[in-house]
Design a protein around this motif. Structure first.
Motif, PDB file in Angstrom:
ATOM      1  N   GLU A   1      -6.206   1.218  -1.537  1.00 48.44           N
ATOM      2  CA  GLU A   1      -4.917   0.522  -1.717  1.00 48.44           C
ATOM      3  C   GLU A   1      -5.027  -0.965  -1.379  1.00 48.44           C
ATOM      4  O   GLU A   1      -4.112  -1.725  -1.680  1.00 48.44           O
ATOM      5  CB  GLU A   1      -3.873   1.149  -0.789  1.00 48.44           C
ATOM      6  CG  GLU A   1      -3.588   2.622  -1.069  1.00 48.44           C
ATOM      7  CD  GLU A   1      -2.616   2.808  -2.205  1.00 48.44           C
ATOM      8  OE1 GLU A   1      -1.766   1.932  -2.423  1.00 48.44           O
ATOM      9  OE2 GLU A   1      -2.712   3.853  -2.892  1.00 48.44           O
TER      10      GLU A   1
ATOM     11  N   ALA B   1       0.860  -1.181   0.000  1.00 51.30           N
ATOM     12  CA  ALA B   1       0.000   0.000   0.000  1.00 51.30           C
ATOM     13  C   ALA B   1       0.896   1.231   0.000  1.00 51.30           C
ATOM     14  O   ALA B   1       1.567   1.517   0.981  1.00 51.30           O
ATOM     15  CB  ALA B   1      -0.915  -0.007   1.213  1.00 51.30           C
ATOM     16  N   TYR B   2       0.897   1.958  -1.104  1.00 55.76           N
ATOM     17  CA  TYR B   2       1.761   3.128  -1.210  1.00 55.76           C
ATOM     18  C   TYR B   2       1.243   4.293  -0.363  1.00 55.76           C
ATOM     19  O   TYR B   2       2.029   5.131   0.082  1.00 55.76           O
ATOM     20  CB  TYR B   2       1.930   3.515  -2.674  1.00 55.76           C
ATOM     21  CG  TYR B   2       2.685   2.461  -3.453  1.00 55.76           C
ATOM     22  CD1 TYR B   2       2.003   1.495  -4.190  1.00 55.76           C
ATOM     23  CD2 TYR B   2       4.070   2.406  -3.411  1.00 55.76           C
ATOM     24  CE1 TYR B   2       2.700   0.506  -4.879  1.00 55.76           C
ATOM     25  CE2 TYR B   2       4.773   1.426  -4.094  1.00 55.76           C
ATOM     26  CZ  TYR B   2       4.078   0.481  -4.825  1.00 55.76           C
ATOM     27  OH  TYR B   2       4.763  -0.496  -5.493  1.00 55.76           O
TER      28      TYR B   2
END
Length: 123
Positions: free
Chosen positions: A109, A101-102
């Motif tokens: 995400e 998950a950026y």
């Protein structure tokens, strides 16, 4: 996808504590794991997240200093320790997982979700 099963929700008075648990199954070496919550009529919001690779944690401003996210990769379990609860913390809490998950507190995400656990805080 990752399978996630939550437990530990319930009712507590203002100022009390609860601990949520989330058992997960995954063949991936690393994940981003997180807790979200949603109240009726509100959007799902990120509460806390942790990267399994390095243990880095992320918290929403509203829970910093009160909530602690942790996990045990060997036991495949994620926890959320919630202290000093208030009525605004009342919600259904969901654990979630993603390969990476950026933006760790953004719901979009994540591709795997638990069934939800109700937390109710009363005065």
């Amino acid at each position: 996808q990752v399978q996630l099963v939550e437990s530990g929700g319930g009712s507590v008075q203002t100022g009390g504590s609860l601990r949520l648990s989330c058992g997960y199954t995954s063949t991936r070496a690393t994940l981003t794991l997180a807790w979200f919550r949603q109240s009726p009529g509100k959007d799902r919001e990120g509460v806390a997240a942790i990267r399994s690779a390095n243990g880095r944690t992320y918290y929403a401003d509203s829970v910093k200093g009160r909530f602690t996210i942790s996990h045990d990769d060997a036991e495949k379990t994620l926890w959320l320790q919630m202290n000093n609860l208030n009525r605004e913390d009342t919600a259904t809490y969901y654990c979630a997982a993603a390969p990476m998950a950026y933006v760790p507190l953004r719901p979009g995400e994540y591709d795997s979700w638990g069934q939800g656990a109700q937390v109710t805080v009363s005065s």
